[in-house]
Enzyme design. Structure first.
Site, PDB file in Angstrom:
ATOM      1  N   GLU A   1      36.769  34.729  39.725  1.00  0.00           N
ATOM      2  CA  GLU A   1      36.569  34.923  38.298  1.00  0.00           C
ATOM      3  C   GLU A   1      37.914  35.378  37.737  1.00  0.00           C
ATOM      4  O   GLU A   1      38.515  36.314  38.273  1.00  0.00           O
ATOM      5  CB  GLU A   1      35.497  35.997  38.065  1.00  0.00           C
ATOM      6  CG  GLU A   1      35.208  36.095  36.603  1.00  0.00           C
ATOM      7  CD  GLU A   1      34.087  37.048  36.239  1.00  0.00           C
ATOM      8  OE1 GLU A   1      33.421  37.587  37.139  1.00  0.00           O
ATOM      9  OE2 GLU A   1      33.921  37.259  35.031  1.00  0.00           O
TER      10      GLU A   1
ATOM     11  N   ARG B   1      32.558  41.015  53.791  1.00  0.00           N
ATOM     12  CA  ARG B   1      33.818  41.216  53.064  1.00  0.00           C
ATOM     13  C   ARG B   1      34.843  41.872  53.957  1.00  0.00           C
ATOM     14  O   ARG B   1      34.492  42.609  54.862  1.00  0.00           O
ATOM     15  CB  ARG B   1      33.704  42.244  51.960  1.00  0.00           C
ATOM     16  CG  ARG B   1      32.811  42.256  51.008  1.00  0.00           C
ATOM     17  CD  ARG B   1      32.890  43.189  49.858  1.00  0.00           C
ATOM     18  NE  ARG B   1      32.426  42.375  48.779  1.00  0.00           N
ATOM     19  CZ  ARG B   1      33.158  42.032  47.743  1.00  0.00           C
ATOM     20  NH1 ARG B   1      34.372  42.486  47.586  1.00  0.00           N
ATOM     21  NH2 ARG B   1      32.694  41.253  46.824  1.00  0.00           N
TER      22      ARG B   1
ATOM     23  N   LYS C   1      38.058  45.691  41.339  1.00  0.00           N
ATOM     24  CA  LYS C   1      38.937  45.267  40.246  1.00  0.00           C
ATOM     25  C   LYS C   1      38.966  46.308  39.140  1.00  0.00           C
ATOM     26  O   LYS C   1      39.993  46.533  38.514  1.00  0.00           O
ATOM     27  CB  LYS C   1      38.454  43.944  39.663  1.00  0.00           C
ATOM     28  CG  LYS C   1      38.781  42.732  40.512  1.00  0.00           C
ATOM     29  CD  LYS C   1      38.322  41.469  39.782  1.00  0.00           C
ATOM     30  CE  LYS C   1      38.141  40.314  40.749  1.00  0.00           C
ATOM     31  NZ  LYS C   1      37.325  39.240  40.174  1.00  0.00           N
TER      32      LYS C   1
HETATM   33  P1  ATP Z   1      33.734  40.592  40.744  1.00  0.00           P
HETATM   34  O1  ATP Z   1      32.870  39.383  40.968  1.00  0.00           O
HETATM   35  O2  ATP Z   1      33.030  41.877  40.818  1.00  0.00           O
HETATM   36  O3  ATP Z   1      34.643  40.483  39.585  1.00  0.00           O
HETATM   37  P2  ATP Z   1      34.919  39.846  43.252  1.00  0.00           P
HETATM   38  O4  ATP Z   1      35.779  40.695  44.107  1.00  0.00           O
HETATM   39  O5  ATP Z   1      33.670  39.295  43.790  1.00  0.00           O
HETATM   40  O6  ATP Z   1      34.702  40.711  41.967  1.00  0.00           O
HETATM   41  P3  ATP Z   1      35.622  37.154  42.518  1.00  0.00           P
HETATM   42  O7  ATP Z   1      36.705  36.695  41.640  1.00  0.00           O
HETATM   43  O8  ATP Z   1      34.230  36.834  42.129  1.00  0.00           O
HETATM   44  O9  ATP Z   1      35.818  38.712  42.680  1.00  0.00           O
HETATM   45  O10 ATP Z   1      35.896  36.679  44.004  1.00  0.00           O
HETATM   46  C1  ATP Z   1      36.243  35.370  44.365  1.00  0.00           C
HETATM   47  C2  ATP Z   1      35.815  35.117  45.768  1.00  0.00           C
HETATM   48  O11 ATP Z   1      36.436  36.039  46.653  1.00  0.00           O
HETATM   49  C3  ATP Z   1      34.324  35.291  45.944  1.00  0.00           C
HETATM   50  O12 ATP Z   1      33.839  34.205  46.716  1.00  0.00           O
HETATM   51  C4  ATP Z   1      34.190  36.583  46.678  1.00  0.00           C
HETATM   52  O13 ATP Z   1      33.057  36.591  47.496  1.00  0.00           O
HETATM   53  C5  ATP Z   1      35.474  36.630  47.491  1.00  0.00           C
HETATM   54  N1  ATP Z   1      35.852  38.001  47.808  1.00  0.00           N
HETATM   55  C6  ATP Z   1      36.057  39.009  46.945  1.00  0.00           C
HETATM   56  N2  ATP Z   1      36.356  40.160  47.580  1.00  0.00           N
HETATM   57  C7  ATP Z   1      36.345  39.863  48.904  1.00  0.00           C
HETATM   58  C8  ATP Z   1      36.573  40.623  50.101  1.00  0.00           C
HETATM   59  N3  ATP Z   1      36.872  41.927  50.048  1.00  0.00           N
HETATM   60  N4  ATP Z   1      36.485  39.991  51.287  1.00  0.00           N
HETATM   61  C9  ATP Z   1      36.212  38.677  51.346  1.00  0.00           C
HETATM   62  N5  ATP Z   1      35.978  37.904  50.270  1.00  0.00           N
HETATM   63  C10 ATP Z   1      36.042  38.480  49.058  1.00  0.00           C
END
Ligand code: ATP
Ligand code: MG
Length: 552
Positions: free
Chosen positions: A33, A259, A269
């Site tokens: 995102e 994760r 974030k």
């Molecule tokens: P949010 O959705 O709360 O803004 P997010 O960390 O999930 O935060 P995204 O931009 O949705 O951010 O993440 C993009 C991709 O990265 C998603 O598929 C998410 O599952 C993956 N991702 C995010 N943080 C991690 C992590 N710590 N380890 C592995 N994959 C991650």
């Protein structure tokens, strides 16, 4: 892809799907995102998705999951693309946007209404929460659940036309308010948001939710394996429900993995944004930040980050990985790739009493890899050495320069300290020494060997440089558990050396060029601030892991 790739449950599953002909080509996607900078956790997701596609000869898409316009921006879209490329990956085809599918998603919402599987609900957010029930109690049907198809259709069109205020109505799927899985209790498909979107402008006053949009985006793109993190496991039945009930062109499949969490690191974030907004760090790319842009500016090489992400493995159980593992991957990589150079952090002058001509030296750029070649250094009568490398008196454990004792200058001759001048506060200002040998690399004829080797720079040629010494941003292993992250900051996460002395050639370093400063650690010429006129180097990592010695 190298042979060091380990097997894991994702690879096993994909091998099986390919072998059984369930899929003919692997298609994955990385779906950030655009509401912040990517961090080390995203690097894991990137290496998983792009890495699998590369390993199995498939494709990986970069798709911006841009369904929340208020928090998103072009700045983040740009930084994310730059970071993915810098990490060493290239997406298949054009960059994709969830927003490019808004028309199709809208059509499919009308389809669900037509099938009697979606309805417009007027409950306020608080009322909706009461109706939803809890983990132990079933929810209650919304009083708007039995609206006719015609009524739902017309209300949804009016939502689409911007007739209602934000939050006034939502479109919900009609599934099961008594489901033990709360995600299936008539989840929201569309919300009203009168917000301008960075891609679609003011076209839409309604936006789809992640749950409704994600699987359909995968279906449109022909994604075969929609790999996400474990918190979406409970959403999978909903993901599958949409795919089953909509006339999608393709059936993708969601698979979850744990994760990546690393110690001494925050990856929320929201909290990273707080550090930026409150000026605790200099920006999203501050070298102490766990963002890809921060790690890059810190001088962490992309191959080391990829190697670390592979090393930690991919599993289905959550854990915290010691950040020392990442640091060690960086150190191992740089030990092989960084040419050596000399920088004196806290200079004190040495005057050599018996040197009549400048010495012209040829010094190896790497101790064990001859392909790095040699560099010319010249040494005059005056040198700088580090203040910590001299004592008037010391016991035998001190293997540096001491009055009446000998030390070797790296790549040069052996010297013996004879006397020193001090200022009125007792600080040593000049050390007088003599050369015991006048040829580099040879041992003294009298058989009295030097005790150690220290680094130096020639005073006549030395160039002053700013050195930013970075350390871990947090002083505790699991920061961010409380809201007060400011108290958890390591007060010594940055100290600035205003006038270190570097070898003349380092002035010509390109931004982002990395060196090992002998006996000090690995340093990178700052990506943005380093210039010939004002060299600026960042500490990447010390030569050894000393965190527990100094903070234990
Ligand atoms: P949010 O959705 O709360 O803004 P997010 O960390 O999930 O935060 P995204 O931009 O949705 O951010 O993440 C993009 C991709 O990265 C998603 O598929 C998410 O599952 C993956 N991702 C995010 N943080 C991690 C992590 N710590 N380890 C592995 N994959 C991650
Ligand atoms: Mg997310």
């Amino acid at each position: 892809m190298s042979a060091e790739l380990r097997s894991n449950f994702l690879r096993t599953q994909i091998e099986k799907d390919l072998a059984e002909g369930r899929v003919s080509e692997l298609v994955t996607r990385f779906p950030p995102e655009p509401n912040g900078f990517l961090h080390i956790g995203h690097a894991k997701s990137i290496t998983v998705n792009f890495g699998l596609a590369a390993q199995f000869g498939g494709r990986c898409h970069l798709r911006f999951d841009d369904t929340n316009p208020e928090k998103e921006s072009q700045e983040f879209i740009d930084s994310i693309q730059e970071d993915v490329r810098w990490l060493g990956f290239e997406w298949s085809g054009e960059v994709r946007y969830a927003s490019a599918y808004f028309d199709q998603l809208y059509e499919w919402a009308l389809y669900l209404i037509e099938q009697g599987l979606a309805y417009v609900c007027d409950l306020s957010p608080t009322e909706a929460r009461d109706y939803r029930g809890t983990l132990t109690e079933p929810g209650k049907n919304s009083p708007y659940r039995d609206r006719t198809k015609e009524e739902n259709h017309s209300l949804f069109l009016r939502m689409r036309d911007g007739e209602f205020a934000d939050g006034e109505r939502v479109l919900r799927a009609k599934i099961d308010m008594a489901s033990p899985n709360i995600n299936l209790r008539d989840p929201i498909l569309y919300r009203i948001r009168h917000a301008s979107h960075h891609q679609t402008g003011d076209r839409w006053p309604i936006y789809p939710t992640y749950d409704y949009a994600h699987g359909q985006e995968d279906a449109i793109e022909g994604v075969t394996h929609s790999i996400c993190t474990l918190e979406f496991e409970d959403h999978r039945p909903l993901y599958d429900w949409f795919i089953t009930h909509l006339p999608v062109p393709h059936v993708p499949r969601q698979i979850e993995f744990a994760r990546l969490n690393t110690s001494y690191t925050i990856t929320s974030k929201r909290k990273l944004k707080q550090l930026v907004d409150e000026g605790i760090v200099a920006g999203w790319d501050d070298p102490r930040m766990p963002t890809i842009a921060g790690l890059r500016r810190r001088g962490y090489p992309a191959p080391a980050i990829r190697h670390f992400c592979e090393e930690v493995g991919t599993s289905r159980s959550d854990s915290v990985v010691d950040v020392a593992m990442l640091e060690s991957a960086v150190r191992d990589q740089l030990n092989k790739t960084a040419p050596r150079a000399m920088c004196v952090m806290s200079p004190v002058k040495v005057v050599l009493s018996n040197l009549s001509n400048r010495l012209q030296l040829s010094v190896p750029n790497h101790p064990s890899d001859a392909s790095f070649g040699q560099r010319d250094l010249s040494m005059g009568v005056e040198l700088f050495i580090d203040r910590d490398d001299f004592r008037e008196e010391a016991n035998k454990h001190y293997k540096r320069l001491v009055l009446g004792k000998r030390v070797r200058l790296r790549g040069s001759v052996v010297i013996e300290a004879e006397s020193c001048d001090k200022d009125e506060k007792g600080n040593v200002v000049t050390i007088y020494a003599r050369c015991v040998t006048l040829e580099a690399g040879v041992d003294p004829e009298d058989g009295i060997k030097p005790k150690g080797v220290i680094h130096w720079v020639c005073a006549a040629q030395a160039v002053p440089a700013v050195v930013r010494r970075y350390d871990r941003l947090f002083r505790i292993p699991e920061p961010g558990r409380s809201e007060n992250i400011i108290d958890e900051i390591n007060p010594e996460s940055l100290s600035i050396v205003e006038a270190a002395m570097i070898e003349p050639a380092l002035r010509d370093a390109e931004p982002e060029q990395v060196f090992q400063f002998e006996r000090e650690g690995y340093f990178v010429a700052d990506r943005f601030d380093h210039t010939k006129e004002q060299p600026v180097f960042n500490l990447i990592i010390g030569l050894r892991d000393t965190w527990s010695d100094t903070h234990g």
